[in-house]
Enzyme design. Structure first.
Site, PDB file in Angstrom:
ATOM      1  N   ARG A   1       0.822  -1.211   0.000  1.00 32.18           N
ATOM      2  CA  ARG A   1       0.000   0.000   0.000  1.00 32.18           C
ATOM      3  C   ARG A   1       0.857   1.263   0.000  1.00 32.18           C
ATOM      4  O   ARG A   1       0.463   2.284  -0.578  1.00 32.18           O
ATOM      5  CB  ARG A   1      -0.940  -0.009   1.207  1.00 32.18           C
ATOM      6  CG  ARG A   1      -2.054  -1.034   1.061  1.00 32.18           C
ATOM      7  CD  ARG A   1      -2.962  -1.078   2.271  1.00 32.18           C
ATOM      8  NE  ARG A   1      -4.145  -1.893   1.995  1.00 32.18           N
ATOM      9  CZ  ARG A   1      -5.073  -2.181   2.892  1.00 32.18           C
ATOM     10  NH1 ARG A   1      -4.960  -1.718   4.136  1.00 32.18           N
ATOM     11  NH2 ARG A   1      -6.107  -2.914   2.573  1.00 32.18           N
TER      12      ARG A   1
ATOM     13  N   LYS B   1     -18.107 -16.809   4.039  1.00 29.65           N
ATOM     14  CA  LYS B   1     -19.556 -16.809   4.172  1.00 29.65           C
ATOM     15  C   LYS B   1     -20.281 -16.338   2.914  1.00 29.65           C
ATOM     16  O   LYS B   1     -19.891 -15.343   2.308  1.00 29.65           O
ATOM     17  CB  LYS B   1     -19.976 -15.919   5.344  1.00 29.65           C
ATOM     18  CG  LYS B   1     -19.473 -16.389   6.705  1.00 29.65           C
ATOM     19  CD  LYS B   1     -19.925 -15.441   7.802  1.00 29.65           C
ATOM     20  CE  LYS B   1     -19.466 -15.917   9.178  1.00 29.65           C
ATOM     21  NZ  LYS B   1     -19.904 -14.992  10.250  1.00 29.65           N
TER      22      LYS B   1
ATOM     23  N   GLY C   1      -8.006  -7.523  -0.324  1.00 31.11           N
ATOM     24  CA  GLY C   1      -8.195  -8.501   0.737  1.00 31.11           C
ATOM     25  C   GLY C   1      -7.185  -9.636   0.709  1.00 31.11           C
ATOM     26  O   GLY C   1      -6.020  -9.466   0.333  1.00 31.11           O
TER      27      GLY C   1
ATOM     28  N   GLY D   1     -12.655  -4.038   0.913  1.00 32.47           N
ATOM     29  CA  GLY D   1     -14.033  -3.606   1.149  1.00 32.47           C
ATOM     30  C   GLY D   1     -14.508  -2.607   0.122  1.00 32.47           C
ATOM     31  O   GLY D   1     -15.645  -2.690  -0.374  1.00 32.47           O
TER      32      GLY D   1
END
Length: 395
Positions: A38, A200, A354, A377
């Site tokens: 980053r 999930k 991610g 996100g």
């Protein structure tokens, strides 16, 4: 981003420029940055401002401090040190975020100087987008640049509030992130293969719905695949599953068939008797998962099935690992997918932030990808078609 001013339009000479970056990088116990992806991603914007004679004031968060003041464990000191090494210039770290001392330090900057404010989330007003805090931040500078795509889905003081006060511009990373992601989604080269992992179904349902209208092939891995296997009538042993999302998973399978989208699910998995690297493991077909074992990775036949689909793609979007890749015993599926994406040199390949970024870095394949998003996100919300507050504030 035609309706947003680019950093190229900023006459930065002699101006104090507040730059929101995303330097939320991991740091080990010895104070060393262990992944500077980053930081490197923001270098073109920082260098541009320095070369143009700006007086650069950087602000970022790191981790999840309490918001009650300075916490050494979340200090940006290791980040400032690493940036200094990468950019070859002094980077002064201000212990204060706002107030007279930091104002004096900002006023004392010379053209081309770089100052970094301490962790912006040391002040709880940041996450509340407190107007007075935003005003105090804005008072430090003459212009504002947002280059923190990874936080663009948050309406915080440093990502949204300041942009309503100062002349606001998008940095190079912000521009490229939005252009690459929206470009692929709006007009992908076909076949377009979207690979989704993670634990999930409930976390990814909006993304799956959005990609079902755009992709030709949807590849499903990670823990969420077991909820889909339940929807197909298979037993999944003690694997991670969401019983209350089985009907939704079944609906998505039906929707994919109706829309002519191939939805690929595992045909075999690696199961273990414990969630541990040294657990007893075996490879089984999805219709033969033992009741007392859990699936922790896709199997070799599935890896080949997925790799073949990726090899035929002209566009690939990947978010989420295929298994518990952090453990060597369960990394093979994620590694196979990463290698397949890297091997397809003709395709546009985007890694959607991610854990997928951590995976391609772990397997030393980052250089083979067309684009690696710095915002998990934020990239997911953009894929879902949602507006990002940090981007909207620049319009």
């Amino acid at each position: 981003m035609s309706d947003i001013r680019s950093i190229d339009e900023l006459d930065a000479k002699g101006k104090k420029v507040l730059v929101r970056v995303d330097f939320n990088a991991p740091v080990d116990d010895d104070g060393n940055v262990t992944d500077d992806t980053r930081i490197r991603a923001a270098l073109p914007t920082v260098r541009k401002l320095v070369d143009d004679g700006a007086r650069v004031i950087l602000t970022s968060h790191r981790g999840r401090p309490a918001g009650e003041g300075y916490e050494e464990d979340f200090s940006l000191a290791p980040i400032a040190e690493r940036l200094q090494e990468l950019i070859g210039r002094d980077v002064a770290l201000s212990r204060d975020i706002v107030g007279p001392d930091v104002q004096n330090a900002a006023d004392a900057l010379n053209d081309g100087d770089i100052m970094m404010l301490e962790n912006i989330r040391f002040d709880k007003r940041e996450k509340k987008n407190d107007p007075e805090f935003a005003r105090q931040l804005a008072s430090l500078a003459d212009a504002y640049v947002n280059d923190a795509f990874g936080t663009a889905h948050r309406a915080h003081a440093s990502t949204a509030g300041v942009a309503e006060i100062l002349p606001a511009y998008a940095g190079y990373l912000m521009q490229r992130e939005v252009d690459m992601l929206t470009g692929m989604l709006d007009d992908p080269k076909r076949p377009f293969v979207a690979i989704l992992g993670g634990s999930k179904v409930s976390d990814k349902i909006k993304v799956i719905d959005a990609l079902m209208d755009k992709a030709d092939v949807l590849v499903i891995g990670g823990g969420m695949c077991f909820t889909f296997l339940l929807a197909q009538g298979y037993g999944v042993g003690s694997s991670l599953k969401e019983d209350d999302w089985v009907d939704a998973a079944r609906d998505m399978l039906d929707a994919a068939e109706a829309k002519g989208v191939r939805m690929l699910l595992p045909v075999d998995v690696v199961v273990a008797d414990a969630f541990a690297n040294d657990a007893r493991t075996e490879v089984v077909a999805v219709d033969a998962i033992p009741d007392d074992m859990m699936g922790l990775d896709i199997g070799p036949e599935t890896a080949k099935l997925y790799s073949d689909a990726i090899a035929d793609a002209a566009s690939v979007f990947w978010n989420g690992p295929m298994g518990v890749f952090e453990m060597p015993s369960f990394e093979a599926g994620t590694k196979a997918v990463a290698e397949a994406v890297a091997a397809n040199e003709a395709a546009d390949t985007i890694i959607g932030g991610g854990d997928s970024v951590a995976a391609v870095n772990k397997f030393d394949l980052a250089d083979a990808m067309t684009f690696i998003s710095t915002g998990g996100g934020a990239s997911m919300e953009l894929v879902q078609g949602e507006k990002l507050p940090g981007v909207e504030a620049l319009r």
